[in-house]
Design a protein around this motif. Structure first.
Motif, PDB file in Angstrom:
ATOM      1  N   VAL A 188      36.228   7.682  -1.531  1.00  0.00           N
ATOM      2  CA  VAL A 188      35.701   8.323  -1.305  1.00  0.00           C
ATOM      3  C   VAL A 188      35.853  10.158  -2.487  1.00  0.00           C
ATOM      4  O   VAL A 188      36.790  10.273  -3.123  1.00  0.00           O
ATOM      5  N   PRO A 189      34.756   9.987  -3.145  1.00  0.00           N
ATOM      6  CA  PRO A 189      35.148  11.264  -3.814  1.00  0.00           C
ATOM      7  C   PRO A 189      35.392  12.394  -3.356  1.00  0.00           C
ATOM      8  O   PRO A 189      34.830  12.855  -2.390  1.00  0.00           O
ATOM      9  N   MET A 190      36.112  13.349  -4.262  1.00  0.00           N
ATOM     10  CA  MET A 190      36.209  14.971  -3.352  1.00  0.00           C
ATOM     11  C   MET A 190      36.119  16.030  -4.184  1.00  0.00           C
ATOM     12  O   MET A 190      36.479  16.827  -5.162  1.00  0.00           O
ATOM     13  N   THR A 191      34.572  15.717  -3.883  1.00  0.00           N
ATOM     14  CA  THR A 191      33.876  16.634  -4.346  1.00  0.00           C
ATOM     15  C   THR A 191      32.566  17.165  -3.525  1.00  0.00           C
ATOM     16  O   THR A 191      32.128  16.415  -2.587  1.00  0.00           O
ATOM     17  N   LEU A 192      32.287  18.076  -3.982  1.00  0.00           N
ATOM     18  CA  LEU A 192      31.013  18.795  -2.931  1.00  0.00           C
ATOM     19  C   LEU A 192      29.974  18.706  -3.237  1.00  0.00           C
ATOM     20  O   LEU A 192      28.972  18.351  -2.130  1.00  0.00           O
ATOM     21  N   ILE A 193      29.378  18.347  -4.028  1.00  0.00           N
ATOM     22  CA  ILE A 193      28.431  17.376  -4.445  1.00  0.00           C
ATOM     23  C   ILE A 193      28.666  16.851  -5.574  1.00  0.00           C
ATOM     24  O   ILE A 193      28.905  16.054  -5.725  1.00  0.00           O
ATOM     25  N   PRO A 194      27.216  16.358  -5.931  1.00  0.00           N
ATOM     26  CA  PRO A 194      27.054  15.287  -7.331  1.00  0.00           C
ATOM     27  C   PRO A 194      28.008  15.698  -8.430  1.00  0.00           C
ATOM     28  O   PRO A 194      27.268  16.529  -8.984  1.00  0.00           O
ATOM     29  N   ALA A 195      29.397  14.867  -9.061  1.00  0.00           N
ATOM     30  CA  ALA A 195      29.558  15.139 -10.106  1.00  0.00           C
ATOM     31  C   ALA A 195      28.908  15.267 -11.133  1.00  0.00           C
ATOM     32  O   ALA A 195      28.990  15.893 -12.109  1.00  0.00           O
ATOM     33  N   ALA A 196      28.436  14.506 -11.315  1.00  0.00           N
ATOM     34  CA  ALA A 196      28.059  14.231 -12.772  1.00  0.00           C
ATOM     35  C   ALA A 196      27.155  12.607 -12.572  1.00  0.00           C
ATOM     36  O   ALA A 196      26.394  12.350 -11.995  1.00  0.00           O
TER      37      ALA A 196
END
Length: 278
Positions: A69-77
């Motif tokens: 689970v990526p702890m990011t709010l947006i696509p990071a890269a």
């Protein structure tokens, strides 16, 4: 019964120790809430709490399947950078392990509700008239990215936050790497007639970026005292955020059970296999 995959919580690397500590505290709390599930978390890139250490520990405990689970709010890269690239490296380091990744967290309705709560707290968390919101403009401040697609997701979150909540408007600014900055965002709010602006950070955890945003907002407010500027808190490690992480885990675990984890491991070992690994 098939053993469920471990939950691997992946964050973007940072040299901000307060942010890293808040991230790790959230991971520990989630692990404590789910003692029957292997849970670990780490950060990509520089800084403390590396993702590779979390994977190595779980592999040492016998884990071979990971739901990430990526702890990011947006696509990071792009796939060659950030979390996708880090997972590809882990797939190469641990040939017997397989990884399947969930989507970014935002802008989910749970996060929008948490943002609304932070707005109410910033405004005093007391019974308010509908006219109070009608006289309040929100400046949603994202981290900022060199990727236009990522910045567009902050604008999307702003639109969703504005819909049906009665605020005069929701404008967007960025802490770095993208325009407008906080001061320019506040300028726009004032030009649109705002007399009260809540600066709302679109961040998961506290850290240096939050302090910079608050300082910039305070400085602008001192220069333009005719506009009331109020700073809200970050989303933070709320129970609802933990529930959303588990929803993402269950989503990717269920999907990957049907599709098979081996195909996902191949995708991470060869990032070109998918244009958008999520």
């Amino acid at each position: 019964m098939t053993t469920p995959p471990a939950l691997l919580i992946a964050g973007i690397g940072t040299r901000d120790e307060r942010h890293a500590a808040a991230f790790q505290a959230f991971v520990r709390e989630l692990a404590a809430r789910h003692p029957d599930l292997p849970v670990a978390g780490g950060l990509t890139g520089p800084g403390s709490h590396p993702l590779s250490d979390a994977v190595t520990r779980l592999v040492g405990e016998g884990v071979t399947r990971f739901a990430v689970v990526p702890m990011t709010l947006i696509p990071a890269a792009p796939p060659r950078d950030g979390i996708a690239a880090a997972l590809a490296q882990e797939a190469e380091r641990h040939a017997d392990a397989s990884f399947a990744s969930a989507r970014p967290l935002g802008p989910h309705r749970t996060l929008l509700s948490l943002l609304e709560r932070r707005l109410d707290e910033a405004l005093g968390n007391r019974p308010r008239l509908p006219s109070d919101r009608a006289e309040t403009t929100v400046l949603l401040v994202g981290d900022g990215s060199p990727l236009p697609e990522a910045n567009a997701e902050v604008h999307r979150a702003a639109r969703l936050l504005w819909e049906g909540r009665g605020f005069a408007g929701v404008e967007v600014a960025f802490a770095s790497l993208a325009a407008p900055d906080v001061a320019s965002g506040l300028d726009r709010c004032a030009k649109l007639g705002a007399r009260r602006v809540v600066v709302l950070p679109y961040f998961l955890f506290e850290g240096d970026a939050l302090e910079r945003v608050r300082q910039q907002a305070e400085g602008w407010g001192l220069a333009y005292p005719e506009v009331e500027v109020v700073s809200a808190d970050v989303i933070g490690p709320a129970r609802e955020l933990a529930d959303l992480v588990m929803d993402r885990y269950e989503e990717v675990a269920d999907t990957s059970e049907r599709a098979g984890f081996s195909a996902e491991a191949h995708a991470f070992a060869h990032p070109d296999a998918h244009a958008d690994v999520r």
